[in-house]
Motif scaffolding. Structure first.
Motif, PDB file in Angstrom:
ATOM      1  N   ALA A  36       0.828  -1.202   0.000  1.00  0.00           N
ATOM      2  CA  ALA A  36       0.000   0.000   0.000  1.00  0.00           C
ATOM      3  C   ALA A  36       0.865   1.255   0.000  1.00  0.00           C
ATOM      4  CB  ALA A  36      -0.935  -0.003   1.215  1.00  0.00           C
ATOM      5  N   ARG A  37       1.986   1.212   0.719  1.00  0.00           N
ATOM      6  CA  ARG A  37       2.859   2.385   0.768  1.00  0.00           C
ATOM      7  C   ARG A  37       3.410   2.715  -0.607  1.00  0.00           C
ATOM      8  NH1 ARG A  37       5.904  -0.161   5.967  1.00  0.00           N
ATOM      9  NH2 ARG A  37       4.220   0.170   7.461  1.00  0.00           N
ATOM     10  N   ARG A  38       3.764   1.714  -1.344  1.00  0.00           N
ATOM     11  CA  ARG A  38       4.302   1.963  -2.690  1.00  0.00           C
ATOM     12  C   ARG A  38       3.215   2.498  -3.617  1.00  0.00           C
ATOM     13  NH1 ARG A  38       9.386  -0.110  -3.674  1.00  0.00           N
ATOM     14  NH2 ARG A  38      10.247  -1.444  -2.034  1.00  0.00           N
ATOM     15  N   ILE A  39       2.007   1.944  -3.496  1.00  0.00           N
ATOM     16  CA  ILE A  39       0.921   2.427  -4.343  1.00  0.00           C
ATOM     17  C   ILE A  39       0.582   3.865  -4.004  1.00  0.00           C
ATOM     18  CG2 ILE A  39      -1.539   2.134  -4.839  1.00  0.00           C
ATOM     19  CD1 ILE A  39      -1.134  -0.856  -4.645  1.00  0.00           C
ATOM     20  N   VAL A  40       0.563   4.195  -2.711  1.00  0.00           N
ATOM     21  CA  VAL A  40       0.281   5.569  -2.305  1.00  0.00           C
ATOM     22  C   VAL A  40       1.332   6.520  -2.868  1.00  0.00           C
ATOM     23  CG1 VAL A  40       0.287   7.122  -0.303  1.00  0.00           C
ATOM     24  CG2 VAL A  40      -1.060   5.022  -0.249  1.00  0.00           C
ATOM     25  N   SER A  41       2.576   6.108  -2.822  1.00  0.00           N
ATOM     26  CA  SER A  41       3.628   6.947  -3.399  1.00  0.00           C
ATOM     27  C   SER A  41       3.411   7.152  -4.893  1.00  0.00           C
ATOM     28  CB  SER A  41       4.993   6.313  -3.142  1.00  0.00           C
ATOM     29  OG  SER A  41       5.277   6.270  -1.762  1.00  0.00           O
ATOM     30  N   ALA A  42       2.981   6.097  -5.572  1.00  0.00           N
ATOM     31  CA  ALA A  42       2.713   6.208  -7.002  1.00  0.00           C
ATOM     32  C   ALA A  42       1.534   7.154  -7.261  1.00  0.00           C
ATOM     33  CB  ALA A  42       2.419   4.827  -7.581  1.00  0.00           C
ATOM     34  N   LEU A  43       0.502   7.045  -6.453  1.00  0.00           N
ATOM     35  CA  LEU A  43      -0.645   7.943  -6.610  1.00  0.00           C
ATOM     36  C   LEU A  43      -0.235   9.394  -6.412  1.00  0.00           C
ATOM     37  CD1 LEU A  43      -3.369   5.903  -4.642  1.00  0.00           C
ATOM     38  CD2 LEU A  43      -3.180   6.136  -7.122  1.00  0.00           C
ATOM     39  N   HIS A 100       9.102   3.243 -11.878  1.00  0.00           N
ATOM     40  CA  HIS A 100      10.562   3.211 -11.702  1.00  0.00           C
ATOM     41  C   HIS A 100      10.977   4.089 -10.519  1.00  0.00           C
ATOM     42  CE1 HIS A 100      14.775   4.395 -12.465  1.00  0.00           C
ATOM     43  NE2 HIS A 100      14.890   3.152 -12.954  1.00  0.00           N
ATOM     44  N   ALA A 101      10.353   5.263 -10.413  1.00  0.00           N
ATOM     45  CA  ALA A 101      10.706   6.167  -9.315  1.00  0.00           C
ATOM     46  C   ALA A 101      10.319   5.578  -7.962  1.00  0.00           C
ATOM     47  CB  ALA A 101      10.019   7.519  -9.522  1.00  0.00           C
ATOM     48  N   VAL A 102       9.143   4.937  -7.900  1.00  0.00           N
ATOM     49  CA  VAL A 102       8.668   4.384  -6.621  1.00  0.00           C
ATOM     50  C   VAL A 102       9.510   3.190  -6.209  1.00  0.00           C
ATOM     51  CG1 VAL A 102       6.759   3.171  -5.509  1.00  0.00           C
ATOM     52  CG2 VAL A 102       6.309   5.222  -6.865  1.00  0.00           C
ATOM     53  N   LEU A 103       9.768   2.293  -7.119  1.00  0.00           N
ATOM     54  CA  LEU A 103      10.470   1.061  -6.759  1.00  0.00           C
ATOM     55  C   LEU A 103      11.931   1.299  -6.431  1.00  0.00           C
ATOM     56  CD1 LEU A 103       8.943  -1.506  -9.279  1.00  0.00           C
ATOM     57  CD2 LEU A 103       8.270  -0.984  -6.940  1.00  0.00           C
ATOM     58  N   ILE A 161       0.848  -1.173  -9.245  1.00  0.00           N
ATOM     59  CA  ILE A 161       0.920   0.244  -9.604  1.00  0.00           C
ATOM     60  C   ILE A 161       0.324   0.474 -10.983  1.00  0.00           C
ATOM     61  CG2 ILE A 161       2.501   2.129 -10.146  1.00  0.00           C
ATOM     62  CD1 ILE A 161       4.370   1.005  -7.977  1.00  0.00           C
ATOM     63  N   ALA A 162       0.625  -0.427 -11.908  1.00  0.00           N
ATOM     64  CA  ALA A 162       0.111  -0.279 -13.273  1.00  0.00           C
ATOM     65  C   ALA A 162      -1.411  -0.347 -13.292  1.00  0.00           C
ATOM     66  CB  ALA A 162       0.702  -1.352 -14.176  1.00  0.00           C
ATOM     67  N   HIS A 163      -1.981  -1.322 -12.545  1.00  0.00           N
ATOM     68  CA  HIS A 163      -3.440  -1.432 -12.495  1.00  0.00           C
ATOM     69  C   HIS A 163      -4.059  -0.200 -11.840  1.00  0.00           C
ATOM     70  CE1 HIS A 163      -4.323  -5.316 -14.171  1.00  0.00           C
ATOM     71  NE2 HIS A 163      -3.436  -5.926 -13.394  1.00  0.00           N
ATOM     72  N   ALA A 164      -3.477   0.262 -10.745  1.00  0.00           N
ATOM     73  CA  ALA A 164      -4.038   1.414 -10.026  1.00  0.00           C
ATOM     74  C   ALA A 164      -4.038   2.656 -10.900  1.00  0.00           C
ATOM     75  CB  ALA A 164      -3.259   1.655  -8.745  1.00  0.00           C
ATOM     76  N   LEU A 165      -2.902   2.950 -11.534  1.00  0.00           N
ATOM     77  CA  LEU A 165      -2.820   4.153 -12.372  1.00  0.00           C
ATOM     78  C   LEU A 165      -3.642   4.003 -13.646  1.00  0.00           C
ATOM     79  CD1 LEU A 165       0.942   5.168 -12.025  1.00  0.00           C
ATOM     80  CD2 LEU A 165      -1.014   5.775 -10.596  1.00  0.00           C
TER      81      LEU A 165
END
Length: 582
Positions: A432-439, A567-570, A548-552
């Motif tokens: 979730a933390r990575r997805i939030v960062s991507a959002l 790439h930036a998040v990971l 991340i791809a599905h969320a965005l």
């Protein structure tokens, strides 16, 4: 023995009350009438002047007292100490102006009919109070608790609830009993001491206590702890001759300073709804239907007079503090009724021979007017909103977010601006933390919902929007904006929890997209087969990329931008800050 045992009296009375109240409220709602009116009607039907199903009204009144306590407790939770401080002018100046003006005008009118000044002042005090229960229900139903109108209304109500302490003490003086201003000053000093103690406890003891309780991750222990704070504080204040309702409100203020305030509110709300319904039914039972029928013109005339006086005095108090005209009008309409604490004051007056307005059947008239105004109050609020909008077109009365005091303060979930077309992230684990960062990198709005207070601490410390609580609670789901979300994510929970979350999300928003993660491909297949989850990512190595791809993708982020964000998040270091409870 079990078959021969009779039901305890309280069970009998509450069973009749709840069944009748539910049926009549259901019928009322089918015709577009708000439940509060249905409960009042139910009380009038089953009460002594109706078909007489309830015989022991005292038992019902005790349950109703609990309802008022829980109502003020939830009000205290929704109001932080900082917000009360920000409303200080509304509470002190506005509240004193409204109560003083109302009491003075009513006193003058009653004395003009040849009534003694003591009785006239007593009547003015009765009319000056508005219904906290009605107002809170109306504001909550319209999601206007933190609006400008909500601030004005609640600020004046806080003063009224504090003033009832002095009013009850002043009634014996009006009735000619022994005592003096010194007794009132001592009582007010005692109440002030309690408030100071509550502020100290809220700032020092309560956050640490509730943080430790929440770490057990036990819903039962958490709920019991919250109720113990509410009832314990109310009991202590009663020992000091201060209103239990005020004690319950102060207990809510203590809880409001904790990071688990939203969760506490969600846990207590079902009980509050139950006992609040009991309160409204109990008010309806006080009504003498026969008296109302015989004296309808008198009751309607008195009720109209009360409305006119309350509209004038409340609007004047708001305008005195330079509130917008639309806010002053809508706030005046919200408070244009007589409150439940007036019954407490009226009973105190009976003991010393004071009768409302000096009428031969003053108590019956007072009850009839109060119930009538309570029943029509929700409809009046709708009319008041329309009138205010016409008088001041374009007036903006949406909930406003209060500024944070400094960088170390935790945000108040009640002050978050409502989101639409956003993402709701359930839990705040590593995925979730990575997805939030991507959002965030993609500038997509989101809300995090978590039961873990440490996760909330980390999220809030970095300025993220986070609610602590169980999304299965309607209050938390509403604050998270589940009905208006585009996508919901549960990517750090076991399959059973994911399924439960997906069902809740579908109940609130059938069109929302649900994204989940599962460690086992078989679990992923089961979730998708049920049709509750749109996408379940089960890839062990590329899980974060796919999530991340599905969320965005649901927000139509172009593929090159998605790849850059991923790439930036990971490659970013996502390490929680050091925990510091100091």
């Amino acid at each position: 023995m079990l078959l021969a045992a009779s039901a305890p009296p309280l069970l009998t009375e509450l069973a009749i009350l709840l069944v009748a109240g539910t049926l009549i409220a259901f019928v009322s709602s089918r015709f577009g009438v708000v439940p509060i009116v249905g409960f009042l009607v139910a009380g009038a039907v089953i009460g002594p002047s109706g078909i007489g199903l309830i015989s022991d009204i005292d038992l019902v009144n005790q349950s109703a007292d609990i309802g008022v306590m829980l109502l003020l407790f939830t009000l205290g939770i929704e109001f932080s100490l900082e917000r009360v401080r920000q409303l200080a002018s509304l509470v002190v100046i506005g509240g004193a102006s409204q109560v003083g003006l109302t009491t003075g005008i009513v006193t003058g009118i009653v004395m003009a009919f040849g009534v003694e000044w003591q009785t006239a002042v007593f009547t003015g005090l009765l009319v000056s109070l508005s219904s906290t229960a009605i107002v809170l229900k109306v504001l909550a139903g319209r999601r206007a608790m933190t609006s400008q109108t909500g601030n004005v209304s609640v600020g004046l109500l806080i003063f009224q609830d504090l003033a009832i302490v002095a009013m009850v003490l002043a009634v014996p003086l009006l009735g000619g009993e022994t005592g003096g201003p010194v007794d009132i000053l001592l009582a007010l000093g005692k109440a002030a001491g309690i408030v100071v103690a509550v502020v100290v406890a809220a700032r020092t003891l309560m956050p640490a206590l509730l943080r430790h309780v929440s770490r057990f991750q036990s819903a039962e222990v958490f709920l019991l702890a919250i109720l113990a704070i509410c009832f314990g504080t109310a009991y202590v204040t009663s020992l000091l001759d201060v209103s239990i309702s005020l004690g319950a409100f102060l207990a809510g203020l203590m809880v409001s300073e904790s990071r688990v305030a939203a969760r506490a509110l969600g846990e207590v709300m079902p009980l509050q709804i139950l006992f609040s319904a009991t309160f409204f039914v109990s008010i309806g039972m006080l009504l003498d239907v026969g008296y109302l029928a015989r004296n309808l013109p008198l009751v309607v005339g008195l009720a109209a007079s009360v409305v006119v006086i309350k509209l004038f005095t409340t609007a004047s108090a708001a305008l005195l503090l330079r509130q917008p005209r639309a806010v002053a009008i809508s706030g005046a309409v919200v408070l244009a009724q007589v409150g439940e604490f007036s019954f407490v004051l009226e009973r105190a007056g009976q003991e010393v021979g004071l009768v409302p307005a000096g009428l031969a059947n003053g108590t019956d008239a007072f009850i009839a007017v109060t119930v009538l105004l309570m029943a029509f109050s929700p409809f009046g609020v709708r009319w008041g909103d329309s009138l205010a909008a016409r008088l001041e077109a374009g007036a903006d009365d949406r909930p406003s977010r209060r500024p944070r005091i400094d960088d170390d303060d935790m945000p108040d979930p009640a002050d978050y601006e409502p989101l639409t077309d956003h993402a709701v992230v359930n839990g705040f684990g590593p995925r979730a933390r990575r997805i939030v960062s991507a959002l965030e990198l993609a500038h997509i709005p989101y809300t995090i919902v978590s039961l873990d207070p440490e996760a909330q601490r980390w999220a809030a410390s970095t300025g993220r929007r986070v609610l602590i609580g169980d999304v299965s609670r309607n209050l938390i789901a509403d604050r998270a904006g589940l009905r208006d979300a585009r996508i919901v994510l549960s990517v750090d929970s076991p399959p059973s929890a994911v399924e439960q979350f997906a069902r809740i999300a579908r109940e609130h928003n059938p069109d929302v997209a649900v994204l989940a993660w599962a460690a086992d491909p078989a679990d992923a297949a089961d979730l998708e087969r049920e049709g509750l989850v749109d996408h379940v990512v089960a890839e062990r190595q590329a899980a974060h990329d796919a999530l991340i791809a599905h969320a965005l993708g649901h927000f139509e982020v172009p593929e090159p931008a998605t790849e850059a964000v991923t790439h930036a998040v990971l490659h970013a270091e996502l390490t929680p800050p050091d925990e510091d409870d100091s």
